[in-house]
Design a protein around this motif. Structure first.
Motif, short mmCIF file in Angstrom:
data_model
loop_
_atom_site.label_atom_id
_atom_site.label_comp_id
_atom_site.label_asym_id
_atom_site.label_seq_id
_atom_site.Cartn_x
_atom_site.Cartn_y
_atom_site.Cartn_z
N SER A 197 0.83 -1.20 0.00
CA SER A 197 0.00 0.00 0.00
C SER A 197 0.86 1.25 0.00
O SER A 197 2.00 1.23 0.47
CB SER A 197 -0.88 0.00 1.26
N GLY B 109 -0.32 3.95 1.52
CA GLY B 109 -0.93 4.73 2.58
C GLY B 109 -2.43 4.76 2.46
O GLY B 109 -3.15 4.45 3.39
N ASP C 166 -0.92 -2.50 5.74
CA ASP C 166 -0.26 -1.20 5.87
C ASP C 166 -1.06 -0.06 5.25
O ASP C 166 -0.59 1.08 5.23
CB ASP C 166 1.15 -1.25 5.29
N GLU D 171 -3.27 2.82 5.55
CA GLU D 171 -3.66 3.68 6.66
C GLU D 171 -5.12 4.14 6.54
O GLU D 171 -5.75 4.49 7.54
CB GLU D 171 -2.75 4.90 6.72
N ALA D 172 -5.62 4.16 5.31
CA ALA D 172 -6.99 4.60 5.04
C ALA D 172 -7.43 4.01 3.72
O ALA D 172 -6.62 3.46 2.97
CB ALA D 172 -7.05 6.13 4.99
N ALA E 171 -10.35 6.11 7.74
CA ALA E 171 -9.06 5.69 8.30
C ALA E 171 -9.17 4.28 8.87
O ALA E 171 -10.24 3.86 9.32
CB ALA E 171 -8.62 6.67 9.39
N ARG E 172 -8.06 3.57 8.87
CA ARG E 172 -8.01 2.18 9.34
C ARG E 172 -8.61 2.00 10.73
O ARG E 172 -9.28 1.00 10.99
CB ARG E 172 -6.57 1.65 9.33
N GLU E 173 -8.40 2.94 11.61
CA GLU E 173 -8.90 2.79 12.98
C GLU E 173 -10.42 2.61 13.04
O GLU E 173 -10.95 2.14 14.04
CB GLU E 173 -8.48 3.99 13.83
#
Length: 190
Positions: A3, A5, A89, A91-92, A134-136
């Motif tokens: 990825s 990002g 990996d 992040e979003a 976002a991943r979170e």
């Protein structure tokens, strides 16, 4: 799969019942909608791009394809399958729908450039697609994505997280649900 990002996720699993053919296979301005959606995400700055297929299985250049075996249950299952397929990996992710061919890569770039954990494109002040998550938030988005809804329940549950990004200058969010919708679109998109 590596990825950069921000990954791209194109939801393209539906059968297009009112259209009479799976939307991924429909051609607009000489290009299949699935290829147009991949290009939107790639040119917007997403890598890799994951395409969730279901009713139709097609080869898609420049993307990772995954089949949603439960595609008939609606968009929610496709979103869950797509989120689960993204590289660790990433992040979003920017999530786009296959049936909105008039959205341009500038909308994706604007979402990424907003620097927010949750960003939604708006047109005429109304929230539409694409959407950046976002991943979170992936787990909760997946948990709330049921039936024929995607990220909307998550967005409604967390208005404090949402950054609206005006994208009127980056295209039109008109979607294609019927043959008439297809014929009404501008035959010479930019």
């Amino acid at each position: 799969m590596r990825s950069s990002g921000v990954a791209g996720l194109l939801l393209a699993a539906g059968q297009g019942a009112r259209l009479g053919t799976p939307k991924a296979l429909v051609e607009y301005a000489g290009e299949r909608l699935v290829d147009r959606g991949v290009r939107l995400l790639e040119e917007g700055g997403c890598h890799p791009v994951v395409v969730v297929l279901g009713a139709a299985t097609v080869q898609v250049r420049g993307a990772v394809t995954v089949r949603n075996p439960d595609w008939a249950s609606g968009m929610g299952s496709s979103l869950r399958v797509g989120l689960a397929t993204l590289p660790e990996d990433a992040e979003a992710v920017v999530i786009a729908l296959v049936d909105q061919p008039l959205i341009r890569p500038g909308a994706v770039r604007a979402l990424i450039g907003a620097g927010a954990g949750v960003a939604v494109a708006t047109y005429g002040g109304r929230r539409r697609n694409p959407v950046l998550i976002a991943r979170e938030h992936f787990a909760e988005v997946a948990e709330r994505a049921v039936g024929d809804v995607g990220a909307r329940p998550f967005l409604k549950a967390h208005p404090e997280l949402v950054t609206e990004v005006p994208c009127d200058q980056h295209g039109d969010p008109a979607d294609i649900d019927t043959p008439e919708d297809l014929h009404l679109l501008d035959p010479h998109p930019t």
